[in-house]
Design an enzyme around this catalytic site. Structure first.
Site: not given
Ligand code: XIL
Length: 366
Positions: A153, A258
């Site tokens: 990110e 994701e």
């Molecule tokens: C999220 C998790 O799912 C949550 O449990 C946590 O509270 C916050 O992070 N982008 C990413 C992930 O790269 O690591 C994130 O995961 C969601 C957005």
């Protein structure tokens, strides 16, 4: 008549076969298919998440436990216990593990950027801290994970760099530096840059510039992770196709890292996955607390099928498709970006039953 009978017999066998087949059976030889996993899900007694994970998937990533605030909560004090339990479990089950994540502004320990007096550290100090984190973590898991999200990110939708602590202190250089340290730490590991909203052309342009720069320096970068935290409307399949085309032309593979499809209305215009971009609860943002109406379910199914059609069409460019969870029950989307909602973004319902549309996906993969 006889012909018709055999034809319908054949068709029903094919259909039944597809329905019985697991996701990993259907995709196994084409690409890895994975999910994330939390520590509570790993430790739950008779964990339904683990049952489905082992039955259906062949890849896994820690949802939280390998982020820097958990691995190195204080400078030089590494805590590997939870992450080790996760990685050892996954290795023993034959699941491919990827590491998430080395350099990211969220869930990163605040000490990273400041000295004891709370002043911003110098570029030299930050470089040392980045290097020591990356070295210690990658060497610890060497041979047990196949690759790492090195930077996560980093770029905004308009193509500018996110003003993170890393960027404020080191400027653009922090990204190739992270890739350099990662490659030195474990030359065998695959290295990825990961982000969301890469269908924004300006954002993609900067990511492409970074990929080319990393390559020009003779460093390794294997793939771009498209997080895939999407909803029913955005992005369009055409926007995703353009994204895949641009990245593969630059010589890297792509992967959904994701993936989930929110069925709920979004609070703002830009779909974000930056964890601090939260919005207040409003009833109109949470319309399906009693279940997803059939019409919306059909719409969601179509969106999922479209995404998989896209993946299969581009299959030689994809390394992996990872969903951000297994069951709707435990999806982070129930609390992000609006807390306390009821969302339906994943492939398994709240009772861990495979959604009927998955049979179609399996059939498509065959
Ligand atoms: C999220 C998790 O799912 C949550 O449990 C946590 O509270 C916050 O992070 N982008 C990413 C992930 O790269 O690591 C994130 O995961 C969601 C957005």
């Amino acid at each position: 008549m006889k012909k018709l009978f055999f034809l319908s017999l054949l068709l029903s066998c094919v259909l039944q076969g597809a329905m019985g087949q697991t996701l990993k059976e259907a995709f196994g030889d084409k690409l890895l298919i994975g999910s994330c996993l939390t520590t509570p899900q790993l430790e739950e007694k008779n964990s339904p998440t683990l049952r489905v994970l082992n039955e259906q998937f062949n890849a896994v990533v820690a949802e939280n436990s390998m982020k820097s605030m958990y691995l190195q909560p204080k400078e030089g004090k590494f805590r590997f216990k939870e992450a080790d339990r996760f990685v050892n479990y996954a290795n023993a089950q034959g699941l491919k593990v990827t590491g998430h994540v080395l350099i990211w502004h969220s869930q990163c320990c605040p000490w990273f950027f400041t000295d004891k007096q709370g002043r911003k550290v110098t570029p030299e100090v930050l470089k040392k801290r980045m290097k020591s984190h990356i070295f210690r973590v990658m060497r610890h898991f060497k041979g047990r994970v196949i690759g790492w999200d090195v930077v996560n990110e980093a770029i905004m939708e308009d193509g500018s760099y996110r003003k993170s602590g890393f960027y404020e202190i080191l400027g653009e250089e922090y990204i190739p530096l992270a890739f350099q340290y990662a490659h030195e730490a474990d030359p065998d590991a695959e290295l990825y840059i990961n982000d969301y909203n890469e269908w924004y052309p300006e954002k993609r342009k900067t990511v492409l510039k970074i990929i080319n720069d990393i390559r020009r320096r003779g460093l390794r970068i294997d793939a771009v992770g498209l997080q895939g935290h999407i909803d029913m409307y955005s992005p369009t399949i055409e926007q995703y196709q353009a994204t895949i085309d641009d990245y593969t032309k630059a010589g890297v593979k792509v992967m959904f890292t994701e993936m989930e499809i929110s069925a709920l209305p979004q609070p703002g215009d830009v779909l974000s996955a930056n964890v601090s971009d939260k919005a207040a609860y409003k009833k109109e943002l949470d319309p399906y607390t009693g279940g997803l109406p059939e019409k919306v379910q059909q719409q969601w199914n179509k969106r999922l099928e479209d995404i998989f059609r896209l993946i299969l069409k581009n299959r030689e460019h994809f390394k992996r498709v990872t969903f951000w969870g297994i069951s709707d029950k435990y999806s982070w989307k129930n609390d992000y970006p609006v807390p306390g909602r009821t969302d339906y973004p994943l492939l398994f319902d709240r009772n861990f039953e495979r959604k009927p549309v998955v049979d179609k996906i399996v059939k498509m993969a065959r």
